[in-house]
Design an enzyme around this catalytic site. Structure first.
Site, PDB file in Angstrom:
ATOM      1  CD  GLU A 104     -20.465 -33.038  12.896  1.00  0.00           C
ATOM      2  OE1 GLU A 104     -21.292 -33.439  12.053  1.00  0.00           O
ATOM      3  OE2 GLU A 104     -20.768 -32.757  14.064  1.00  0.00           O
ATOM      4  CG  HIS A 127     -23.652 -27.532   8.625  1.00  0.00           C
ATOM      5  ND1 HIS A 127     -24.409 -26.716   9.425  1.00  0.00           N
ATOM      6  CD2 HIS A 127     -23.490 -28.690   9.309  1.00  0.00           C
ATOM      7  CE1 HIS A 127     -24.684 -27.345  10.555  1.00  0.00           C
ATOM      8  NE2 HIS A 127     -24.150 -28.562  10.509  1.00  0.00           N
ATOM      9  CD  GLU A 128     -22.094 -31.748   7.812  1.00  0.00           C
ATOM     10  OE1 GLU A 128     -21.549 -31.879   8.928  1.00  0.00           O
ATOM     11  OE2 GLU A 128     -23.333 -31.683   7.685  1.00  0.00           O
ATOM     12  CG  HIS A 185     -19.776 -29.545  12.433  1.00  0.00           C
ATOM     13  ND1 HIS A 185     -20.206 -29.181  13.692  1.00  0.00           N
ATOM     14  CD2 HIS A 185     -20.893 -29.874  11.739  1.00  0.00           C
ATOM     15  CE1 HIS A 185     -21.529 -29.293  13.741  1.00  0.00           C
ATOM     16  NE2 HIS A 185     -21.968 -29.704  12.571  1.00  0.00           N
ATOM     17  CD  GLU A 200     -24.921 -29.767  14.500  1.00  0.00           C
ATOM     18  OE1 GLU A 200     -24.759 -29.014  13.510  1.00  0.00           O
ATOM     19  OE2 GLU A 200     -24.438 -30.913  14.568  1.00  0.00           O
ATOM     20  CG  ASP A 245     -29.846 -39.903  17.508  1.00  0.00           C
ATOM     21  OD1 ASP A 245     -28.789 -39.317  17.823  1.00  0.00           O
ATOM     22  OD2 ASP A 245     -29.873 -41.033  16.985  1.00  0.00           O
ATOM     23  CE1 TYR A 268     -29.166 -29.552  14.014  1.00  0.00           C
ATOM     24  CE2 TYR A 268     -27.608 -28.775  12.377  1.00  0.00           C
ATOM     25  CZ  TYR A 268     -28.133 -29.799  13.131  1.00  0.00           C
ATOM     26  OH  TYR A 268     -27.624 -31.058  13.014  1.00  0.00           O
TER      27      TYR A 268
END
Ligand code: BES
Ligand code: ZN
Length: 608
Positions: free
Chosen positions: A279, A303-304, A307, A326, A381, A389
């Site tokens: 994003e 989704h992006e 953001h 998320e 990560d 999510y």
């Protein structure tokens, strides 16, 4: 006395604003403004030049700036004193950590307003991928791009690499003449390709949203404020696939307030991009694997885009609370999908998400299934699971169902407005929730909320989304398994979502002969839809259906999206025969993968 006060201050600052994934002393001194001047050298695979930081000192006794870095070579550090004179400053590195890089400490004789660091990156920089021209789609020119989330900005810029610090930036980027540079910033779509590019990011963003890409890129507008940057082969396909982007923006703005970033463009990356999307502000980075030809995977754009409110405007203070980015984004994404493509599709996507979450819940350590997690000492990560999510989305849907949309929609809109350009943590969110939405404990109890946030797996108040459509798919599957006749499957009316549900249930229910029958009937090994193909390969491996292997090999060489390839290699590593085969495929595929994908697969296959 002063020392004691400073120590107390440091302690208080640490408690107040700790980010275990950053070495930086951002509570004592921070950099609201950053200016880059970098040259991209494709032969050396390095960026070199300088970053200039404007400094805000928050305590009179502080004389040290601690930044994050990883594999950076520092050539020189200069500070500018209040009277404008530049002087050389001394710097040193802290201990190296494989997950967090190194602290870069810079000593000041007094509190200078500016510091300039001359440096270059390593070809192995974890946040950059350098592709030779052979590794691109057009095969004419090389390509490079950054992926800074979670903590990889530090591998290409020495800075305070924590979402708790926001900054504005400007950048000048020098490239070979034939290439175009783009950034997640003010991009002029009509720039001449001349190898010298300027950018400005007037809104304050966290470091993980700084983004750069350089390649043989062309631009095509989709609307007044949306467009696509891509290599030529993708350009028209992408414009057609994502033509609803403007409508998505209008839907999101009507729900959550005006789009705050000016333009919204998409950059189509090479298939080795390790994520589905990223994003980056004003310019989302997108995998080409969602260009399916039928808009079946465009929820990724929703989704992006989402953001732009959840994450980029209101940002998680640390990676322990990724759900604030998320989970909110998945919630907003699904609202956009509902309004643009109808409630049925939105429901099916929610149901598929829950299936993905359940798969993850089976495999994860229970302590990593809380919404508020603790990844101290680990690579942040690793928090990239379905938990932040989908569990995050389901929590918000639970709240929405209890209070009704008439109350929940304005609540969320006000939340984004109230905390715009600020960082958020779960406790702060809870206080706001209590104050503005849930002042009546009869509607939702504190116990119910705390269970969602701080207990493993799914909360007892979770209500599973159910659709007739998937129930019918299950019925047809049962019929086919009994009769052996493919005609019992009425796939003409199936969308990708039905297929994904169908394939997701196969491993538990079918044998290898049935897989072969499906493959012959529907060509699933050859599916051009990356989600379908990846799901199918998973079943094929589980059932030892080796006929899928040539297609799987092609897929693994072509696509570098971590969500697809890492689980497939994991499955392949389960038996000695497939492990040997996987290693051979990986030998061929590895050079084309992003450094993050490489290190993940290296670990799985115990490669090197
Ligand atoms: N911000 C994430 C990507 C990310 C998360 C990068 C954590 C590094 C660490 C992005 O918005 C995202 O969620 N991408 C998803 C797609 C989405 C439709 C769920 C992906 O890449 O799969
Ligand atoms: Zn996301």
């Amino acid at each position: 006395m002063r020392v004691v006060v400073l120590l107390l201050f440091i302690l208080a600052a640490k408690v107040q604003a700790a980010d275990p994934h950053s070495f930086s002393n951002f509570a004592l001194v921070s950099h609201p403004q950053l200016s880059l001047d970098l040259t991209a050298d494709f032969d050396k695979q390095q960026l070199s030049g300088f970053v200039e930081l404007q400094l805000d000192w928050h305590h009179p006794d502080v004389r040290e700036l601690i930044l994050d870095s990883r594999d950076l070579s520092i050539e020189n550090v200069m500070g500018q004193s209040a009277n404008g004179k530049w002087v050389k400053l001394s710097h040193s590195f802290g201990d190296k950590s494989s997950t967090h890089g190194q602290a870069l400490r810079i000593e000041f004789p007094e509190q200078f307003p500016k510091v300039r660091i001359y440096y270059h990156t390593s070809p192995q920089a974890s946040g950059l991928q350098w592709l030779t021209k052979e590794q691109t789609s057009e095969k004419q020119q090389p390509f490079m791009y950054s992926q800074s989330q979670s903590i990889h900005a530090r591998s290409w810029i020495p800075l305070q690499d924590t979402p708790a610090v926001r900054l504005n930036y400007q950048a000048r980027i020098h490239t070979p003449k034939e290439l175009l540079a783009v950034m997640g910033a003010d991009n002029s779509a009509n720039t001449d390709k001349d190898g010298d590019y300027f950018f400005r990011m007037p809104q304050a963003i966290p470091a993980y949203l700084i983004a750069l890409a350089i390649g043989d890129l062309e631009f095509k507008a989709m609307s007044e404020r949306t467009g696509v940057y891509a290599e030529k082969v993708w350009l028209d396909k992408a414009v057609a696939e994502f033509s609803d982007t403007e409508q998505m923006m209008q839907v999101a703005s009507s729900l959550y307030g005006d789009y705050p970033w000016g333009r919204y463009d998409l950059l189509i990356l090479p298939a080795s991009f390790p994520f589905g999307g990223m994003e980056n502000p004003r310019l989302s980075f997108i995998t080409p694997t969602v260009i399916a030809g039928d808009k079946s995977l465009v929820s990724l754009i929703a989704h992006e885009l989402a953001h732009s409110w959840s994450g980029n405007l209101v940002t998680n203070a640390s990676w322990h609370e990724l759900w604030l980015n998320e989970g909110f984004t998945n919630y907003v994404e699904n609202r956009i999908m509902e309004q643009v493509y109808g409630p049925e599709r939105a429901l099916l996507e929610r149901q598929l998400s829950v299936q993905d979450l359940e798969n993850d819940l089976d495999q994860l350590d229970p302590k990593d299934t809380l919404l508020v997690t603790d990844y101290t000492g680990r690579d942040p990560d690793d928090a990239f699971t379905q938990v932040p999510y989908v569990k995050g989305m389901l929590f918000l849907q639970f709240l929405e169902q209890r209070v009704g949309r008439a109350a929940f929609d304005p609540f969320l809109k006000n939340y984004f407005q109230t905390f715009a350009f600020q960082t958020m943590d779960t406790e702060k969110f809870l206080r706001y929730l209590r104050k503005t939405l849930l002042n009546d404990p009869d509607i939702v109890s504190m116990g119910e909320i705390l269970e969602w946030l701080y207990q493993p797996a799914l909360a007892s108040t979770f209500v599973a989304p159910v659709s007739d459509a998937f129930a019918q798919v299950d019925q047809q599957r049962a019929l086919w398994q009994k009769s052996g006749k493919l005609t019992d499957l009425q796939t003409n009316s199936w969308t990708i979502h039905h297929w994904l549900h169908f394939i997701g249930q196969l491993a538990a229910t079918v044998d290898i002969a049935q897989l072969q029958q499906l493959d012959q009937g529907f060509g699933l090994s050859q599916s051009q839809n990356a989600e379908v193909a990846a799901a199918w390969f998973k079943v094929a491996l589980a059932k030892n259906y080796t006929q899928a292997q040539p297609a799987l090999q092609q897929f693994l060489v072509r696509v570098g999206r971590r969500k697809f390839v890492v689980p497939l290699y994991q499955q392949l590593s389960q038996s000695p025969e497939t492990l040997g085969w996987a290693k051979a495929v990986y030998q061929q595929a590895r050079a084309g993968y992003h450094p993050l994908t490489q290190s993940a697969v290296d670990k799985v296959l115990k490669f090197n």
